[in-house]
Design an enzyme around this catalytic site. Structure first.
Site, mmCIF file in Angstrom:
data_model
loop_
_atom_site.group_PDB
_atom_site.id
_atom_site.type_symbol
_atom_site.label_atom_id
_atom_site.label_comp_id
_atom_site.label_asym_id
_atom_site.label_seq_id
_atom_site.Cartn_x
_atom_site.Cartn_y
_atom_site.Cartn_z
ATOM 1 N N CYS A 95 -11.464 2.495 -7.774
ATOM 2 C CA CYS A 95 -12.089 1.903 -6.590
ATOM 3 C C CYS A 95 -13.588 1.657 -6.678
ATOM 4 O O CYS A 95 -14.039 0.516 -6.650
ATOM 5 C CB CYS A 95 -11.823 2.771 -5.366
ATOM 6 S SG CYS A 95 -10.079 2.949 -4.986
ATOM 7 N N HIS A 149 -16.912 1.606 -1.643
ATOM 8 C CA HIS A 149 -16.324 2.937 -1.582
ATOM 9 C C HIS A 149 -17.328 3.806 -0.844
ATOM 10 O O HIS A 149 -18.518 3.762 -1.156
ATOM 11 C CB HIS A 149 -16.067 3.472 -2.990
ATOM 12 C CG HIS A 149 -15.205 4.681 -2.985
ATOM 13 N ND1 HIS A 149 -13.831 4.597 -2.985
ATOM 14 C CD2 HIS A 149 -15.519 5.983 -2.927
ATOM 15 C CE1 HIS A 149 -13.336 5.821 -2.948
ATOM 16 N NE2 HIS A 149 -14.335 6.678 -2.901
#
Ligand code: NAG
Ligand code: NAG
Ligand code: NAG
Ligand code: NAG
Ligand code: NAG
Length: 573
Positions: A95, A149
């Protein structure tokens, strides 16, 4: 270099796009011929809004990508009105590194983020991000759900105020994602991997992605009212694990219909450095109870089927929310002047190669859906208020699969930034010099507008210059040669090996080089493993031919990785 040719949308393209019957009245060639609004003529359209939709851990398990099991009618409807890239790849299959890479338009070697633990502005360079660029060009930029993120990698602020006009929205129910909210067979609540739920019984009686959709729809209404150009980013948390989704979506996937991966075994000739032991799965209560052996498993077949069933159900759940969001775009009369891009941060291995995770360089982990709806280019400009994206109930309507006319070029998420800049009529950021730590605004990708199908659907594009054949790069770090508990996601200081992967139309070549985390250098003479897969005969990437083609040289000719990535220079400051 002159900007890439700007293609005009073609009548052929429209007709191909009208392949799916639910589109309502498909446009006829005659209607196009005398249509006053010739699409694409005054392209690029200054003043187009951007709706940037990103799913988490979503491989192209979608009807519009030819998946015959998955029900994704709303994303497929978007695809039918979009340019759909068949071969789009993330630069690192995890991510935070992937998101920071495509949001800054730099590869991980330039963001120096291979884990979750640094902020590029202070750790690598003070790079201008995609939303920041739009903000600096007068757009209101809004982050809803998971775009950056959260945490250190976006300075605990989702890079506010640089990237966003307002504080990022995070759904309040996200905090229950990893808590004991999944009802087990014993009637008790567990922190399970597989977690179909009754939403009304959940804490706050909702789920994160439902909240994000509601917030995004509120924003569409507000943005419509204040009449400012916007860049609205909506990040869905699913189908990322745990699979916590409304139970009803299970009905779309009777267990007996769910297939297993075609290649569930760890390939015999896979170098051990390439394998990752999917620790995050093992930590879930339902998976822990299976007493799997470390590092190779395997997971019992019945449970493999259940994982795949819940992944697909999560995809359909996201599809429904995307459908509601796009329906609201119609309702707010914004469909005719808003670009919609849909993608994911990377894929996920659903049992292929004995893996259940991202964390690798395989296609299943790096390949993503990527589509651009551009009014006036991929469809005729609709009238304000006309329904472009009527909501489709996945329980009532089948997906549409196998749309023709999708660009097949190997393209990269690092190219999102220049592509969206070009589509909105903003200056396309220049190509980055190497290294580019000192350059705030540049791109290591290339605008993908050059690959949009052009008039007549043939090779011809606006400029006379032949398109080059693009390739895609990804990379993944490892702490050592054998699978260890930190192989999935090593901390920067523990990285000892970096696998650089080159994907062409014909093959994928990955070479695992020794890496020094103190000065970010690789040693091209220190090779820890090599992989070479020929896509036509081996599309699942199971038969490693690396050693077969070596013929005494240290690196197979086909790989040319060193040339392409200029590893020496990208890695040294
Ligand atoms: C980084 O760039 C932003 C604008 O993009 C600027 O406001 C900020 O002052 C810069 N920070 C440093 C440390 O140069
Ligand atoms: C990161 O956040 C901290 C705490 O809010 C702040 O002091 C610092 O200036 C931020 N870093 C940058 C580069 O803006
Ligand atoms: C399951 O498979 C059967 C047999 O192929 C098919 O008739 C049925 O429609 C499938 N069910 C779903 C929900 O796809
Ligand atoms: C896993 O191990 C535990 C403790 O040894 C045992 O009670 C349980 O039955 C085992 N489960 C399976 C699925 O083998
Ligand atoms: C990086 O560090 C390693 C180990 O300290 C050293 O051998 C290598 O020469 C360094 N590379 C550069 C380019 O400084």
């Amino acid at each position: 270099m002159p900007p890439a040719g700007i293609p005009r949308a073609a009548s052929l393209w429209f007709l191909l796009g009208a392949f799916c019957v639910w589109l309502g009245s498909p446009m006829s060639a005659a209607a196009l011929a005398d249509g006053g609004q010739r699409p694409g003529r005054d392209f690029p359209h200054r003043g187009l809004n951007i709706l940037f939709v990103i799913a988490d851990d979503l491989r192209p398990a979608l009807g519009s990508y030819g998946d015959s099991l998955v029900k994704s009618p709303n994303i497929d409807q978007l695809a039918s009105k979009s340019v759909v890239f068949q071969n789009a790849f993330a630069q690192q299959a995890v991510c935070a590194p992937s998101r920071v890479s495509f949001l800054t338009s730099r590869r991980p070697d330039s963001t120096r983020l291979y884990d979750f633990n640094s902020y590029w502005r202070t750790h690598a360079g003070n790079y201008t991000t995609l939303p920041q660029y739009f903000k600096e060009n007068g757009y209101i930029t809004v982050s809803v759900g998971k775009i950056f993120h959260p945490g250190i990698s976006s300075n605990h602020s989702d890079d506010y105020p640089y990237s966003w006009s307002v504080l990022a929205f995070h759904p309040s129910s996200e905090k229950y994602e990893n808590t004991k909210v999944c009802k087990g067979k014993d009637g008790k609540l567990h922190a399970n991997l597989i977690c179909p739920v009754d939403v009304a019984e959940m804490p706050e009686a909702t789920l994160p992605d439902i909240q994000s959709t509601e917030e995004a729809i509120r924003w569409l209404k507000t943005l419509k009212r204040i009449k400012r150009n916007f860049f609205l980013a909506v990040g869905y948390h699913k189908p990322h694990i745990p699979f916590r989704y409304p139970r009803k979506f299970l009905k779309l996937y009777p267990l007996e219909n769910v297939t297993l991966a075609p290649d569930p075994a760890v390939p015999k000739k896979l170098p051990s450095v390439a394998y990752n032991p999917w620790m995050d799965l093992r930590q879930r209560e339902d998976v822990a109870a299976l007493n799997l052996s470390f590092p190779y498993g395997p997971i019992p077949k019945h449970f493999q089927r259940k994982i795949r069933q819940s992944y697909f159900a999560s995809v359909s759940y996201v599809d429904t929310l995307v459908g509601k969001l796009l329906d609201a775009l119609d309702e707010t009369e914004l469909s005719h002047n808003t670009v919609v891009v849909f993608t994911a941060d990377h894929g996920w291995s659903l049992g292929e190669h004995g893996e259940w995770a991202k964390y690798s360089n395989f296609d299943v982990a790096t390949r993503v859906p990527l589509m651009f709806y551009v009014p006036g280019v991929t469809t005729q400009i609709s009238d304000p208020g006309e329904k472009v994206f009527p909501f489709i109930d996945p329980f009532a309507q089948d997906s549409c699969s196998g749309l023709p006319g999708k660009p097949k070029e190997m393209v990269e998420l690092v190219s999102l930034f220049p592509t969206l800049a070009e589509l909105a009529g903003l200056a396309v950021p220049p190509a980055c010099p190497q290294p580019s730590f000192h350059v705030p605004l540049c791109s290591e990708g290339k605008s993908l507008v050059q690959y949009f199908p052009s008039s007549g659907g043939g090779q011809e594009s606006h400029g006379s210059k032949r398109k080059e054949t693009p390739v895609a790069f990804s990379q993944y770090p490892r702490p050592g040669d054998t699978p260890a508990p930190n192989s999935d996601l090593p901390l920067l200081q523990d990285i000892r090996v970096m696998g650089y992967s080159l994907r062409t139309a014909d093959y994928r070549c990955t070479i695992w080089f020794g890496f020094n985390p103190n000065n970010f250098t690789i040693d091209v003479k220190d090779i820890h493993g090599g992989e070479l897969y020929f896509e036509e005969s081996d599309p699942n990437e199971d038969h490693n031919r690396y050693n077969k083609v070596l013929r005494g040289s240290p690196i197979p000719k086909l790989c040319h990785l060193v040339d392409h990535l200029k590893l020496g220079s990208t890695s040294v400051q």
